[in-house]
Motif scaffolding. Sequence first.
Motif, PDB file in Angstrom:
ATOM      1  N   ASN A   3       0.790  -1.209   0.324  1.00  0.00           N
ATOM      2  CA  ASN A   3       0.120   0.391   0.241  1.00  0.00           C
ATOM      3  C   ASN A   3       0.998   1.223  -0.155  1.00  0.00           C
ATOM      4  O   ASN A   3       1.693   1.928   0.955  1.00  0.00           O
ATOM      5  N   LEU A   5       1.244   5.610  -0.472  1.00  0.00           N
ATOM      6  CA  LEU A   5       0.848   6.522  -0.487  1.00  0.00           C
ATOM      7  C   LEU A   5       2.156   7.299  -1.262  1.00  0.00           C
ATOM      8  O   LEU A   5       3.308   8.099  -0.662  1.00  0.00           O
ATOM      9  N   GLU A  18       1.491   6.923 -10.778  1.00  0.00           N
ATOM     10  CA  GLU A  18       0.928   6.116 -10.338  1.00  0.00           C
ATOM     11  C   GLU A  18       0.685   5.239 -10.714  1.00  0.00           C
ATOM     12  O   GLU A  18       0.062   3.617 -10.226  1.00  0.00           O
ATOM     13  N   ASN A  27      -1.285  -1.019  -4.724  1.00  0.00           N
ATOM     14  CA  ASN A  27      -2.361  -0.140  -4.078  1.00  0.00           C
ATOM     15  C   ASN A  27      -2.066   1.296  -3.639  1.00  0.00           C
ATOM     16  O   ASN A  27      -0.882   1.487  -3.773  1.00  0.00           O
ATOM     17  N   VAL A  28      -1.984   1.841  -4.555  1.00  0.00           N
ATOM     18  CA  VAL A  28      -1.861   3.454  -4.603  1.00  0.00           C
ATOM     19  C   VAL A  28      -2.450   4.366  -4.258  1.00  0.00           C
ATOM     20  O   VAL A  28      -3.920   4.262  -4.626  1.00  0.00           O
ATOM     21  N   ARG A  29      -2.828   4.924  -3.466  1.00  0.00           N
ATOM     22  CA  ARG A  29      -3.317   6.312  -3.370  1.00  0.00           C
ATOM     23  C   ARG A  29      -2.114   7.469  -3.468  1.00  0.00           C
ATOM     24  O   ARG A  29      -1.417   7.357  -3.440  1.00  0.00           O
ATOM     25  N   THR A  30      -3.102   8.373  -3.824  1.00  0.00           N
ATOM     26  CA  THR A  30      -2.348  10.201  -3.584  1.00  0.00           C
ATOM     27  C   THR A  30      -2.805  10.808  -3.173  1.00  0.00           C
ATOM     28  O   THR A  30      -3.784  11.082  -2.876  1.00  0.00           O
ATOM     29  N   ALA A  31      -2.234  11.967  -3.076  1.00  0.00           N
ATOM     30  CA  ALA A  31      -1.849  12.624  -2.375  1.00  0.00           C
ATOM     31  C   ALA A  31      -0.932  14.542  -2.806  1.00  0.00           C
ATOM     32  O   ALA A  31      -0.289  13.910  -3.576  1.00  0.00           O
ATOM     33  N   GLU A  36      -2.519  16.841   2.540  1.00  0.00           N
ATOM     34  CA  GLU A  36      -3.915  15.507   1.523  1.00  0.00           C
ATOM     35  C   GLU A  36      -3.598  14.367   2.803  1.00  0.00           C
ATOM     36  O   GLU A  36      -3.740  13.211   2.545  1.00  0.00           O
ATOM     37  N   ALA A  40      -4.937  11.278   4.592  1.00  0.00           N
ATOM     38  CA  ALA A  40      -4.855   9.919   4.026  1.00  0.00           C
ATOM     39  C   ALA A  40      -4.571   8.996   4.902  1.00  0.00           C
ATOM     40  O   ALA A  40      -4.839   8.014   5.698  1.00  0.00           O
ATOM     41  N   GLN A  43      -6.445   8.364   7.853  1.00  0.00           N
ATOM     42  CA  GLN A  43      -7.503   7.135   7.181  1.00  0.00           C
ATOM     43  C   GLN A  43      -7.306   5.736   6.721  1.00  0.00           C
ATOM     44  O   GLN A  43      -7.988   4.631   7.190  1.00  0.00           O
ATOM     45  N   PRO A  46      -0.406   3.179   5.251  1.00  0.00           N
ATOM     46  CA  PRO A  46       0.838   3.301   4.050  1.00  0.00           C
ATOM     47  C   PRO A  46       1.504   2.184   4.712  1.00  0.00           C
ATOM     48  O   PRO A  46       2.200   2.047   5.835  1.00  0.00           O
TER      49      PRO A  46
END
Length: 114
Positions: A3, A5, A18, A27-31, A36, A40, A43, A46
Motif C-alpha cells: 500500500n 501513498l 501512480e 495499491n496506490v493512494r495519492t495526495a 492531504e 490519507a 484514514q 500505508p
Amino acid sequence: MANVLLVEDEADLLHALEALLILEGHNVRTAENGAEALHAVSQAVPDIVVTDAVMPGMDGIRLVRELRAAPLLAHIPVILTSAINVPRDLPVFAFLHKPFSAIELVGLINRLLL
C-alpha cells in the motif's frame, strides 16, 4: 503488493507514477501535498510513502517531520524525491533526485518492503 501513498503536486508526474506502481501490483493512494497526505495516513496507514520535497502548502519535508513525530506513524518508510538539495539529516529511508528513473523508484520500493 504494498500500500503506497504517493505525494506529488505535479499532476502529470503523479499520474504517471501512480500508473507505474499499479502496473507493478501495488495499491496506490495519492495526495497533492503534505496536508492531504496526513489526512490519507489518518484514514489508512500505508506500507510506504513516496513524497516530493517541494510542494505548496505543507511540503514533503514537513510531512516527514510530522510522520516521525507521531508514535503510531514513525515506522513508515519514506522515500523523499526532489530536484533541489534537501537537508540530508531528514529521517527518511531514501532520497531520489529528480529526474529519477521509474526502474530506480520501483526497485527502491521493492527493496524497502522486503
